[in-house]
Write an enzyme that holds these catalytic residues in place. Structure first.
Site, PDB file in Angstrom:
ATOM      1  N   LYS A  22       0.817  -1.226   0.000  1.00 49.46           N
ATOM      2  CA  LYS A  22       0.000   0.000   0.000  1.00 49.46           C
ATOM      3  C   LYS A  22       0.852   1.279   0.000  1.00 49.46           C
ATOM      4  CE  LYS A  22      -3.287  -2.894  -0.043  1.00 49.46           C
ATOM      5  NZ  LYS A  22      -3.903  -3.246  -1.324  1.00 49.46           N
ATOM      6  N   LYS A  60      -1.732   3.476   8.809  1.00 54.50           N
ATOM      7  CA  LYS A  60      -2.152   2.276   8.086  1.00 54.50           C
ATOM      8  C   LYS A  60      -0.961   1.360   7.845  1.00 54.50           C
ATOM      9  CE  LYS A  60      -5.939   4.377   5.402  1.00 54.50           C
ATOM     10  NZ  LYS A  60      -6.491   4.576   4.046  1.00 54.50           N
ATOM     11  N   GLY A  89      -9.085  -2.569   5.425  1.00 56.86           N
ATOM     12  CA  GLY A  89      -9.410  -2.094   6.763  1.00 56.86           C
ATOM     13  C   GLY A  89      -8.608  -2.736   7.881  1.00 56.86           C
ATOM     14  N   GLU A 102      -1.990   8.963   6.819  1.00 56.59           N
ATOM     15  CA  GLU A 102      -2.874   9.765   5.962  1.00 56.59           C
ATOM     16  C   GLU A 102      -3.761  10.628   6.840  1.00 56.59           C
ATOM     17  OE1 GLU A 102      -5.301   7.146   3.620  1.00 56.59           O
ATOM     18  OE2 GLU A 102      -3.711   6.719   2.181  1.00 56.59           O
ATOM     19  N   HIS A 119     -16.010  -3.594   7.308  1.00 54.55           N
ATOM     20  CA  HIS A 119     -15.238  -3.714   6.067  1.00 54.55           C
ATOM     21  C   HIS A 119     -15.751  -4.805   5.130  1.00 54.55           C
ATOM     22  CE1 HIS A 119     -12.662  -0.679   7.670  1.00 54.55           C
ATOM     23  NE2 HIS A 119     -12.431  -1.400   8.745  1.00 54.55           N
ATOM     24  N   LYS A 135     -18.645  -5.380   2.397  1.00 59.93           N
ATOM     25  CA  LYS A 135     -19.673  -4.673   1.632  1.00 59.93           C
ATOM     26  C   LYS A 135     -20.992  -5.426   1.743  1.00 59.93           C
ATOM     27  CE  LYS A 135     -16.130  -2.866  -1.358  1.00 59.93           C
ATOM     28  NZ  LYS A 135     -15.278  -3.197  -2.519  1.00 59.93           N
ATOM     29  N   ASN A 149      -7.419  -2.533  -6.583  1.00 64.10           N
ATOM     30  CA  ASN A 149      -7.597  -3.984  -6.599  1.00 64.10           C
ATOM     31  C   ASN A 149      -7.287  -4.501  -7.997  1.00 64.10           C
ATOM     32  OD1 ASN A 149      -8.563  -3.986  -3.905  1.00 64.10           O
ATOM     33  ND2 ASN A 149     -10.518  -3.256  -4.671  1.00 64.10           N
ATOM     34  N   ARG A 201      -7.875  -7.239  -9.580  1.00 61.65           N
ATOM     35  CA  ARG A 201      -8.646  -8.465  -9.851  1.00 61.65           C
ATOM     36  C   ARG A 201     -10.084  -8.086 -10.201  1.00 61.65           C
ATOM     37  NH1 ARG A 201     -11.654  -7.763  -5.298  1.00 61.65           N
ATOM     38  NH2 ARG A 201     -10.470  -7.266  -3.419  1.00 61.65           N
ATOM     39  N   VAL A 237     -16.228  -8.784  -6.565  1.00 63.93           N
ATOM     40  CA  VAL A 237     -17.528  -9.398  -6.284  1.00 63.93           C
ATOM     41  C   VAL A 237     -18.654  -8.553  -6.888  1.00 63.93           C
ATOM     42  CG1 VAL A 237     -19.143  -9.967  -4.420  1.00 63.93           C
ATOM     43  CG2 VAL A 237     -16.729 -10.574  -4.191  1.00 63.93           C
TER      44      VAL A 237
HETATM   45  C1  MV4 Z   1      -9.476   5.747   5.269  1.00 57.41           C
HETATM   46  C2  MV4 Z   1     -10.596   6.276   5.972  1.00 57.41           C
HETATM   47  C3  MV4 Z   1     -10.554   7.607   6.300  1.00 57.41           C
HETATM   48  N1  MV4 Z   1      -9.486   8.361   5.970  1.00 57.41           N
HETATM   49  N2  MV4 Z   1      -8.441   6.540   4.966  1.00 57.41           N
HETATM   50  C4  MV4 Z   1     -10.851   1.184   5.366  1.00 57.41           C
HETATM   51  C5  MV4 Z   1     -10.538   0.080   4.433  1.00 57.41           C
HETATM   52  C6  MV4 Z   1      -9.413   0.535   3.609  1.00 57.41           C
HETATM   53  N3  MV4 Z   1      -9.629   0.105   2.264  1.00 57.41           N
HETATM   54  C7  MV4 Z   1      -9.365   2.004   3.742  1.00 57.41           C
HETATM   55  N4  MV4 Z   1     -10.275   2.344   4.796  1.00 57.41           N
HETATM   56  C8  MV4 Z   1     -10.443   3.622   5.207  1.00 57.41           C
HETATM   57  N5  MV4 Z   1      -9.431   4.475   4.892  1.00 57.41           N
HETATM   58  C9  MV4 Z   1      -8.452   7.829   5.320  1.00 57.41           C
HETATM   59  N6  MV4 Z   1      -7.405   8.572   5.019  1.00 57.41           N
HETATM   60  C10 MV4 Z   1     -11.655   5.424   6.267  1.00 57.41           C
HETATM   61  C11 MV4 Z   1     -11.585   4.090   5.892  1.00 57.41           C
HETATM   62  C12 MV4 Z   1     -12.752   3.281   6.200  1.00 57.41           C
HETATM   63  C13 MV4 Z   1     -13.554   2.749   5.181  1.00 57.41           C
HETATM   64  C14 MV4 Z   1     -13.248   2.914   3.823  1.00 57.41           C
HETATM   65  C15 MV4 Z   1     -14.046   2.372   2.839  1.00 57.41           C
HETATM   66  C16 MV4 Z   1     -15.193   1.664   3.182  1.00 57.41           C
HETATM   67  C17 MV4 Z   1     -15.509   1.483   4.491  1.00 57.41           C
HETATM   68  C18 MV4 Z   1     -14.700   2.023   5.510  1.00 57.41           C
HETATM   69  C19 MV4 Z   1     -15.042   1.840   6.848  1.00 57.41           C
HETATM   70  C20 MV4 Z   1     -14.248   2.362   7.826  1.00 57.41           C
HETATM   71  C21 MV4 Z   1     -13.096   3.075   7.506  1.00 57.41           C
END
Ligand code: MV4
Length: 448
Positions: free
Chosen positions: A116, A158, A165, A200, A235, A237, A289, A291, A294
């Site tokens: 990442k 992160k 997540g 971030e 996390h 969907k 992603n 790939r 879903v």
């Molecule tokens: C974030 C965020 C807020 N700010 N990054 C969670 C999964 C991962 N793919 C990235 N995620 C997040 N990154 C910043 N800078 C909030 C989340 C996040 C989230 C993102 C997408 C869908 C659902 C989520 C649920 C909680 C937190």
């Protein structure tokens, strides 16, 4: 074109890939664990190979078992599906080393986006808007504190090996940063055997909007619009839709074009999804992603493009069947993920399906390997069906969603259908006013 494809997956996605293969005149090989001998993906395939016992690491994640199955059956390509080995760069390389085509991106692009920190750096260089944050990995508390002055609070730490997540820590202010940094590193080390972390700015109320990309190996790259995947729990969907109710046509075109430009610079091939957080009119890249996803059917429903067919064509060296100007969007589509789980507690509910009846009619697609008498095994992901509906407008789509959810019969196991029924009549969902946190709050407020 390939004559025979081995599908290295199970469940509804294995079925989905089988369908594309047979429509292209390609024979299929199913692989399965001993727990899946009676599964629909095995029944429909032209051939099948048992590759091991129920635990995924000994079957669907076993690289030697899968490559041996492809060699024995004379398959000329392997489709990895989603999850399992689909984003494993080592697997992709090993498949190719055995003279078999991996249906997916180049291994170096899988590896790049799997890291990442590297993905974020690449995205920035490719001209994608990224969340303000660290330039690379952050290696000490001191460095974290120094960088935080520019990033601002609250901020997120992160894991470089994370994604989806896992391994995230919020620091509300400077005082909380050292502890959050230590915890993030320790968790990353324990979970991924890699303690690299990055930082971030924390976006408080974003939507999760992702752009679908399709690329052949000849420089033709298109986007197929976006999907809104903000409705999620822990996390996972729950329901996805396209187009996003939050965007106008200009915003969709703009982010789509930016994504295509980036993928052209990268030299990307195959299907891919670029994930953004969207807040107050701005997009911020978070992950890519490499790939099939879903939720790809919602894009197929509004564009009429078969993404798996195009993915197979690209892997075989053919050109895309569509140019950007051929891609038109019609209407609205939603996908309900139907899991074998209790709809409120999300406790898994494997077991025997006593009665089964899937909805049908105009604008309805059901991707599922379920049938009456089938036993859902307890060893795998609980997704058992995807109900995908289309309508000329978002309102039509919601009415169709309610009608099909009423029609759907899955007796003998608990499913998340009752949750989708409640969601489909809830005002915040109906008017599209939701963000990534909304569903969890909605669930917390439910009674019964
Ligand atoms: C974030 C965020 C807020 N700010 N990054 C969670 C999964 C991962 N793919 C990235 N995620 C997040 N990154 C910043 N800078 C909030 C989340 C996040 C989230 C993102 C997408 C869908 C659902 C989520 C649920 C909680 C937190």
């Amino acid at each position: 074109m390939f004559e025979k494809i081995l599908i290295a997956n199970r469940g509804e996605i294995a079925l989905r890939i089988h369908r594309a293969c047979h429509e292209m005149g390609i024979k299929t090989v199913a692989v399965h664990s001993t727990a899946d001998a009676e599964a629909m993906h095995v029944r429909l395939a032209d051939e099948s190979v048992c590759i091991g016992p129920p635990p995924s690491r000994d079957s669907y994640l076993s690289i030697p078992a899968i490559i041996s199955a492809a060699t024995i059956t004379g398959a000329d390509a392997i489709h990895p599906g989603v999850g399992f080995l689909s984003e494993n760069a080592t697997f992709a390389s090993m498949v190719e080393e055995h003279g078999i085509t991996f249906i997916g991106p180049k291994p170096q692009h899988i590896a790049l986006m799997g890291d990442k920190v590297a993905a974020r750096g690449a995205a920035r260089e490719l001209g994608l808007p990224v969340v303000p944050g660290s330039d690379g990995a952050v290696s000490s508390e001191k460095e974290a504190l120094a960088l935080s002055a520019n990033i601002g609070f609250p901020l997120l730490i992160k894991a470089a090996a994370g994604g989806g997540g896992r391994g995230m820590k919020i620091a509300a202010d400077e005082a909380a940063l050292p502890e959050a940094f230590r915890m993030a590193r320790n968790e990353a080390r324990a979970a991924f055997d890699n303690d690299q972390v990055y930082m971030e700015r924390y976006l408080g109320q974003p939507r999760h909007i992702e752009v679908q990309i399709l690329a052949d190996g000849h420089g033709n790259i298109v986007h197929l619009g976006e999907r809104d995947c903000s409705l999620q729990r822990r996390h996972q969907k729950v329901l996805e839709e396209a187009p996003s109710p939050a965007l106008n046509d200009t915003q969709c075109d703009e982010i789509g074009r930016t994504a295509v430009e980036a993928m052209k610079k990268l030299g990307y091939r195959s299907v891919g999804t670029i994930e953004f957080l969207y807040e107050e009119g701005e997009f911020f890249f978070i992950e890519m992603n490499t790939r099939l996803q879903v939720e790809h059917p919602v894009t197929e429903m509004i564009t009429g493009v078969d993404l798996v067919r195009e993915q197979i064509r690209a892997a075989a060296g053919s050109t895309l069947s569509v140019a950007q100007e051929d891609i038109a969007y019609m209407g609205h589509a939603m996908e309900c993920r139907i899991n074998a789980e209790h709809w409120r507690t999300f406790v898994p509910s494997p077991g025997r399906v006593k009665a089964y009846h899937a909805p049908g009619g105009v604008g309805v697609r059901v991707d599922s390997g379920l049938y009456a008498g089938y036993s859902v095994p307890p060893h795998y992901d609980s997704l058992v069906a995807k109900l995908v509906v289309h309508g000329l407008t978002r309102e039509d789509c919601i009415m169709r969603l309610r009608r099909t959810l009423e029609e759907y019969v899955i007796d003998g196991i608990e499913t998340t259908i009752p949750l989708h029924q409640r969601l489909a009549v809830t005002p915040a969902f109906m008017n599209g006013h939701y963000n990534i946190h909304w569903l969890e709050k909605f669930l917390a407020g439910l009674e019964g």
